[in-house]
Design a protein around this motif. Structure first.
Motif, mmCIF file in Angstrom:
data_model
loop_
_atom_site.group_PDB
_atom_site.id
_atom_site.type_symbol
_atom_site.label_atom_id
_atom_site.label_comp_id
_atom_site.label_asym_id
_atom_site.label_seq_id
_atom_site.Cartn_x
_atom_site.Cartn_y
_atom_site.Cartn_z
ATOM 1 N N UNK A 1 0.819 -1.219 0.000
ATOM 2 C CA UNK A 1 0.000 0.000 0.000
ATOM 3 C C UNK A 1 0.852 1.267 0.000
ATOM 4 N N UNK A 2 2.039 1.195 0.567
ATOM 5 C CA UNK A 2 2.859 2.399 0.741
ATOM 6 C C UNK A 2 3.975 2.517 -0.299
ATOM 7 N N UNK A 3 3.909 1.693 -1.347
ATOM 8 C CA UNK A 3 4.904 1.794 -2.409
ATOM 9 C C UNK A 3 6.196 1.072 -2.125
ATOM 10 N N UNK A 4 6.173 0.140 -1.174
ATOM 11 C CA UNK A 4 7.358 -0.627 -0.835
ATOM 12 C C UNK A 4 7.448 -1.911 -1.624
ATOM 13 N N UNK A 5 8.062 -2.910 -1.029
ATOM 14 C CA UNK A 5 8.348 -4.149 -1.742
ATOM 15 C C UNK A 5 8.013 -5.343 -0.865
ATOM 16 N N UNK A 6 7.332 -6.323 -1.454
ATOM 17 C CA UNK A 6 7.117 -7.624 -0.819
ATOM 18 C C UNK A 6 7.715 -8.658 -1.754
ATOM 19 N N UNK A 7 8.704 -9.417 -1.276
ATOM 20 C CA UNK A 7 9.424 -10.316 -2.173
ATOM 21 C C UNK A 7 10.241 -11.311 -1.372
ATOM 22 N N UNK A 8 10.995 -12.157 -2.093
ATOM 23 C CA UNK A 8 11.953 -13.021 -1.426
ATOM 24 C C UNK A 8 13.266 -12.260 -1.251
ATOM 25 N N UNK A 9 14.270 -12.920 -0.679
ATOM 26 C CA UNK A 9 15.482 -12.197 -0.312
ATOM 27 C C UNK A 9 16.267 -11.710 -1.528
ATOM 28 N N UNK A 10 16.096 -12.353 -2.691
ATOM 29 C CA UNK A 10 16.753 -11.871 -3.904
ATOM 30 C C UNK A 10 16.233 -10.494 -4.290
ATOM 31 N N UNK A 31 20.395 -13.093 -16.730
ATOM 32 C CA UNK A 31 19.598 -14.281 -17.040
ATOM 33 C C UNK A 31 18.095 -14.051 -16.827
ATOM 34 N N UNK A 32 17.705 -12.822 -16.533
ATOM 35 C CA UNK A 32 16.280 -12.514 -16.375
ATOM 36 C C UNK A 32 15.613 -13.199 -15.213
ATOM 37 N N UNK A 33 16.327 -13.368 -14.102
ATOM 38 C CA UNK A 33 15.791 -14.073 -12.934
ATOM 39 C C UNK A 33 15.319 -13.056 -11.915
ATOM 40 N N UNK A 34 14.071 -13.212 -11.464
ATOM 41 C CA UNK A 34 13.483 -12.299 -10.489
ATOM 42 C C UNK A 34 13.133 -13.022 -9.200
ATOM 43 N N UNK A 35 13.131 -12.280 -8.098
ATOM 44 C CA UNK A 35 12.721 -12.833 -6.821
ATOM 45 C C UNK A 35 11.379 -12.292 -6.357
ATOM 46 N N UNK A 36 10.565 -11.876 -7.310
ATOM 47 C CA UNK A 36 9.261 -11.310 -6.984
ATOM 48 C C UNK A 36 8.252 -11.848 -7.969
ATOM 49 N N UNK A 37 7.098 -12.277 -7.470
ATOM 50 C CA UNK A 37 6.066 -12.802 -8.355
ATOM 51 C C UNK A 37 5.605 -11.682 -9.285
ATOM 52 N N UNK A 38 5.625 -11.961 -10.588
ATOM 53 C CA UNK A 38 5.369 -10.922 -11.600
ATOM 54 C C UNK A 38 3.941 -10.923 -12.130
ATOM 55 N N UNK A 39 3.110 -11.865 -11.670
ATOM 56 C CA UNK A 39 1.739 -11.925 -12.159
ATOM 57 C C UNK A 39 0.882 -10.840 -11.549
ATOM 58 N N UNK A 40 -0.376 -10.848 -11.910
ATOM 59 C CA UNK A 40 -1.308 -9.860 -11.371
ATOM 60 C C UNK A 40 -1.680 -10.215 -9.958
ATOM 61 N N UNK A 41 -1.495 -9.263 -9.054
ATOM 62 C CA UNK A 41 -1.832 -9.489 -7.641
ATOM 63 C C UNK A 41 -3.232 -8.999 -7.362
#
Length: 363
Positions: A68-77, A353-363
């Motif tokens: 909600x505040x413009x931060x980040x929710x993700x894994x440690x990567x 290698x285009x690897x992300x640690x955050x789900x890129x789908x629609x939340x």
């Protein structure tokens, strides 16, 4: 070989002496109180040019506030990567200590705050820098690969840092280069990587108190009760649990599985903090916690990390009201500079290698 065995037996002994704290008791809070609390925290963050970076294993209220505040929710990567691009000069890290340290290593010019600096990790505790350093010194012909769940001092001894989401491709890359690998600290994740890649590694004998609680026999029983459910397992779990999985992977990979697989029901063997994001991306799916009870169970974690549980909306507010040295991450500059190299190497590999640690789908 005797020297190797003695060191790894020492690591095993350290692991067995780790004291796991009780989960903190959090008083109930109404919806109205929670919204008021979040509003106050957002105001404090704006005033202090701060942004919230939260791990998938923290309480859902914290993950919700971060988004909600413009931060980040993700894994440690992705948590590591986010701080390098955030415009804010203060990073509030809701997670455990190694995550705050990684943010500070990559962003020395920024202030990095954590609600409770005592929030650590059994993998970090179980891999003390001095003992690990001696192990590395004894095997100078090995490339040292350490999991993110380690201290800055341990990372400073490493050639590569990895997260569960990128460990396999990096080890495959090192295999192709003909490297001999020394791995630390999680023995279960290391063993899983060995099985998948065919690379034999020197494995430090650490483990996660959450994932080591999942029980094979109990999982078999619950699978029989729900034969239509897919089993999702984080690779920090023991082999007898990963062997039963339909999907083994990082937090991001497990979230993606819930969102994209056809099954309507999932048995999930990882920290149950992840359920908030899973329910957000797939509200129609049924989620079942993999059992931690059964023969030999100690239930130290009961599927939720007691150190992750030290993060709360209440102590985030208290920290921002009095953001002193009791909340700030500081790292010796000589350690920070050395620790940055394996982290930077991982991030550059992820970018290429285009690897992300955050789900890129629609939340």
């Amino acid at each position: 070989m005797n020297e190797i065995n003695e060191t790894l037996l020492s690591a095993e002994a350290i692991r067995k002496t780790i004291e796991v704290p009780a989960h903190p008791i959090k008083p109930p809070i109404t919806t109205e109180e929670k919204e008021a609390l979040k509003s106050r925290i957002k105001k404090l963050m704006r005033e202090q040019d701060a942004v919230l970076v939260a791990h998938y294993y923290t309480d859902g209220d914290i993950q919700e506030l971060a988004e909600e505040s413009g931060g980040c929710v993700a894994d440690s990567l992705e948590m590591a990567r986010f701080g390098t691009t955030a415009k804010e000069q203060t990073l509030v890290v809701a997670g455990v200590s190694f995550m705050g340290e990684t943010s500070k290593i990559l962003n020395p010019e920024k202030r990095v705050l954590m609600p409770d600096l005592r929030a650590t990790c059994s993998l970090d505790i179980g891999c003390p820098a001095d003992v690990f350093g001696a192990f590395c010194d004894a095997h100078p012909d090995h490339t040292v690969v350490v999991y993110a769940n380690t201290s800055a001092a341990v990372k400073a001894r490493a050639d590569w840092m990895v997260t569960s989401g990128i460990a396999l491709p990096i080890v495959e890359h090192l295999k192709a280069q003909g490297e001999k690998i020394l791995w630390a600290p999680d023995r279960h994740l290391g063993h899983y990587i060995e099985k998948v890649t065919g690379v034999e590694m020197l494995l430090w004998q650490g483990s996660c108190v959450v994932h080591e609680e999942f029980k094979s026999v109990a999982l078999e029983r619950i699978r029989r009760l729900h034969p239509d459910a897919a089993v999702l397992v984080h690779p920090e779990s023991p082999e007898h649990v990963t062997d039963q999985a339909d999907v083994v992977g990082s937090t991001t990979k497990l979230i993606e599985a819930v969102a994209t697989m056809d099954q309507k029901k999932f048995i999930v063997a990882t920290d149950d903090g992840i359920f908030w994001k899973m329910k957000q991306v797939a509200p129609d799916k049924i989620l079942i916690s993999a059992p931690t009870a059964g023969e030999g169970a100690t239930c130290e974690s009961c599927a939720h990390c007691p150190w992750m549980a030290m993060n709360s909306l209440q102590n985030i507010e208290a920290m921002l009201q009095n953001p002193g040295p009791q909340h700030e991450i500081n790292i010796d500059e000589s350690i920070r500079e050395r620790a940055m190299l394996p982290i930077r190497r991982m991030l550059d590999f992820a970018d290429s290698h285009g690897i992300s640690g955050k789900y890129q789908g629609n939340a």
